[in-house]
Design a protein around this motif. Structure first.
Motif, PDB file in Angstrom:
ATOM      1  N   LEU A 156      -8.615   9.762   4.148  1.00 54.30           N
ATOM      2  CA  LEU A 156      -8.760   8.770   4.203  1.00 54.30           C
ATOM      3  C   LEU A 156      -6.733   8.593   4.331  1.00 54.30           C
ATOM      4  O   LEU A 156      -6.739   8.865   3.716  1.00 54.30           O
ATOM      5  N   ALA A 157      -6.850   7.283   5.261  1.00 55.31           N
ATOM      6  CA  ALA A 157      -5.372   6.388   5.734  1.00 55.31           C
ATOM      7  C   ALA A 157      -6.204   6.050   3.927  1.00 55.31           C
ATOM      8  O   ALA A 157      -6.257   5.474   3.154  1.00 55.31           O
ATOM      9  N   GLU A 158      -4.439   5.775   3.519  1.00 53.14           N
ATOM     10  CA  GLU A 158      -4.368   5.572   1.822  1.00 53.14           C
ATOM     11  C   GLU A 158      -4.504   3.510   2.079  1.00 53.14           C
ATOM     12  O   GLU A 158      -5.411   3.139   1.152  1.00 53.14           O
ATOM     13  N   ASP A 159      -4.729   2.706   2.946  1.00 54.06           N
ATOM     14  CA  ASP A 159      -5.108   1.587   3.328  1.00 54.06           C
ATOM     15  C   ASP A 159      -7.053   1.132   3.029  1.00 54.06           C
ATOM     16  O   ASP A 159      -7.508  -0.104   3.186  1.00 54.06           O
ATOM     17  N   GLU A 160      -7.269   2.495   3.813  1.00 51.56           N
ATOM     18  CA  GLU A 160      -8.967   2.411   3.202  1.00 51.56           C
ATOM     19  C   GLU A 160      -9.474   2.972   1.565  1.00 51.56           C
ATOM     20  O   GLU A 160     -10.540   2.442   1.586  1.00 51.56           O
ATOM     21  N   MET A 161      -8.540   3.031   1.585  1.00 52.67           N
ATOM     22  CA  MET A 161      -9.147   3.444  -0.447  1.00 52.67           C
ATOM     23  C   MET A 161      -9.068   2.110  -1.235  1.00 52.67           C
ATOM     24  O   MET A 161      -8.415   1.217  -1.175  1.00 52.67           O
ATOM     25  N   LEU A 177      10.375   4.241   7.606  1.00 52.86           N
ATOM     26  CA  LEU A 177      10.662   3.503   7.135  1.00 52.86           C
ATOM     27  C   LEU A 177       9.751   2.037   6.031  1.00 52.86           C
ATOM     28  O   LEU A 177       9.419   1.070   5.529  1.00 52.86           O
ATOM     29  N   VAL A 178       8.632   2.585   7.018  1.00 53.63           N
ATOM     30  CA  VAL A 178       7.281   0.910   7.334  1.00 53.63           C
ATOM     31  C   VAL A 178       6.680   0.917   6.014  1.00 53.63           C
ATOM     32  O   VAL A 178       6.272   2.809   5.367  1.00 53.63           O
ATOM     33  N   ARG A 179       6.076   0.220   5.408  1.00 57.91           N
ATOM     34  CA  ARG A 179       4.880   0.447   4.231  1.00 57.91           C
ATOM     35  C   ARG A 179       4.245  -1.044   4.505  1.00 57.91           C
ATOM     36  O   ARG A 179       4.580  -1.632   5.262  1.00 57.91           O
ATOM     37  N   LYS A 180       2.153  -0.541   4.261  1.00 61.72           N
ATOM     38  CA  LYS A 180       1.549  -1.819   4.613  1.00 61.72           C
ATOM     39  C   LYS A 180       1.389  -2.803   4.226  1.00 61.72           C
ATOM     40  O   LYS A 180       1.381  -2.246   2.555  1.00 61.72           O
ATOM     41  N   LEU A 181       0.866  -3.744   3.964  1.00 57.76           N
ATOM     42  CA  LEU A 181       0.949  -4.987   3.402  1.00 57.76           C
ATOM     43  C   LEU A 181      -0.751  -5.110   3.809  1.00 57.76           C
ATOM     44  O   LEU A 181      -1.102  -5.340   4.471  1.00 57.76           O
ATOM     45  N   ARG A 182      -1.585  -5.846   2.172  1.00 56.75           N
ATOM     46  CA  ARG A 182      -3.303  -6.018   2.435  1.00 56.75           C
ATOM     47  C   ARG A 182      -3.268  -7.211   1.477  1.00 56.75           C
ATOM     48  O   ARG A 182      -2.824  -7.135   0.140  1.00 56.75           O
ATOM     49  N   VAL A 183      -4.291  -7.289   2.123  1.00 61.74           N
ATOM     50  CA  VAL A 183      -4.530  -8.311   0.690  1.00 61.74           C
ATOM     51  C   VAL A 183      -5.864  -7.790   0.379  1.00 61.74           C
ATOM     52  O   VAL A 183      -7.056  -7.346   0.885  1.00 61.74           O
ATOM     53  N   LEU A 184      -6.502  -7.759  -1.213  1.00 62.98           N
ATOM     54  CA  LEU A 184      -7.188  -7.192  -2.218  1.00 62.98           C
ATOM     55  C   LEU A 184      -8.031  -8.636  -2.318  1.00 62.98           C
ATOM     56  O   LEU A 184      -7.833  -9.217  -2.477  1.00 62.98           O
ATOM     57  N   ILE A 242       0.892  -0.937  -0.015  1.00 61.23           N
ATOM     58  CA  ILE A 242      -0.288   0.610   0.377  1.00 61.23           C
ATOM     59  C   ILE A 242       0.653   1.253  -0.067  1.00 61.23           C
ATOM     60  O   ILE A 242       1.975   1.509   0.591  1.00 61.23           O
ATOM     61  N   PRO A 243       0.943   2.351  -1.354  1.00 61.63           N
ATOM     62  CA  PRO A 243       1.715   3.406  -1.178  1.00 61.63           C
ATOM     63  C   PRO A 243       1.731   4.351  -0.263  1.00 61.63           C
ATOM     64  O   PRO A 243       0.176   4.038   0.676  1.00 61.63           O
TER      65      PRO A 243
END
Length: 264
Positions: A199-204, A221-228, A150-151
């Motif tokens: 909105l948070a980036e991972d909520e879009m 430094l951190v980035r999120k990882l999500r299941v689409l 997630i950017p």
């Protein structure tokens, strides 16, 4: 063949997973071992892939497939589960009824496609774990589930916020005769990322992200990882950035350094 099937495209032994989009590795947050610890993307802590040369402190970025076919963290030995679209550490839990439920359920199956470089997820039950008798549908079965980074955008400065405020004030339809603002129009993704709605980036939603939503310029430094969850009836995003965010390099660790053959 049975062993290859059990690995689901991942290499035998230990390996790391690198994001094509960000260059970061899968990482157990803060090297914790508690149940529910999130798996994130973090800069590579150890660049060598040779076991004897690696720093053990980087083991929270190393994974393996266990004998049951579960994807696991080397540092803790715990399996990886999915909770609210996030990847988390999961301690083995006893069966609790009604089974399956959010607390006790079969682990998802992770599979790696070396050609597309995508990692997909297979569930054996509805990942929302609806209560019995709730009339749950089977819509989850027709969806495909893939992993994506997630950017993250850098926080807006005071100048950015002031500029957005002035722009919205100038362009807002205003009736000088009635002294009231016209009814607001429907919000667009561009308005969300221009600062009007936070909105948070991972909520879009992926299909609503747009060009602005693909910007990844945060100094964090951190980035999120999500299941689409991809419904085949919806056209998935096909831009180059969106494709890269769904691509991963799986790099196996070696027991020794490769020796270069010397010609006589």
């Amino acid at each position: 063949m049975a062993a290859e099937s059990q690995l689901s495209g991942f290499p035998p032994g230990y390996f790391v997973i690198r994001s094509v989009a960000t260059g970061r590795l899968w990482d157990v947050s803060l090297d914790e071992v508690e149940d529910g610890t999130e798996i994130v993307l973090w800069p590579e802590k150890e660049h060598s892939l040779v076991e004897s040369l690696r720093n053990p402190d980087a083991n929270n970025q190393v994974l393996f497939i266990d004998t049951s076919g579960a994807l696991c963290s080397r540092a803790s030995g715990h399996a990886i589960d999915i909770e609210d679209e996030r990847l988390v550490l999961r301690h083995r839990r006893p069966v609790s009824k009604p089974y399956p439920n959010a607390y006790s359920h079969p682990l998802p199956q992770f599979s790696y496609d070396r050609e597309t470089q995508q990692i997909s997820v297979t569930y054996t039950c509805d990942p929302t774990y609806p209560p019995p008798g709730s009339g749950a549908s089977n819509a989850w079965r027709r969806k495909s589930y893939i992993l994506s980074s997630i950017p993250m955008r850098k926080p807006k400065s005071l100048i950015d916020n002031a500029s957005a405020f002035i722009s919205s004030a100038v362009t807002a339809p205003f009736s000088f005769f009635s002294g009231s603002l016209a009814a607001p129009s429907k919000t667009t993704p561009e308005e969300v990322f221009s600062g009007d709605i936070d909105l948070a980036e991972d909520e879009m939603l992926e299909q609503d992200r747009g060009e602005e939503g693909e910007v990844d310029d945060s100094v964090e430094l951190v980035r999120k990882l999500r299941v689409l969850a991809i419904d085949p009836r919806d056209a998935p995003p096909e831009g180059p950035n969106a494709r890269k965010r769904r691509q991963w390099q799986v790099l196996a660790l070696r027991t020794s350094a490769a020796h270069r053959r010397v010609s006589p």
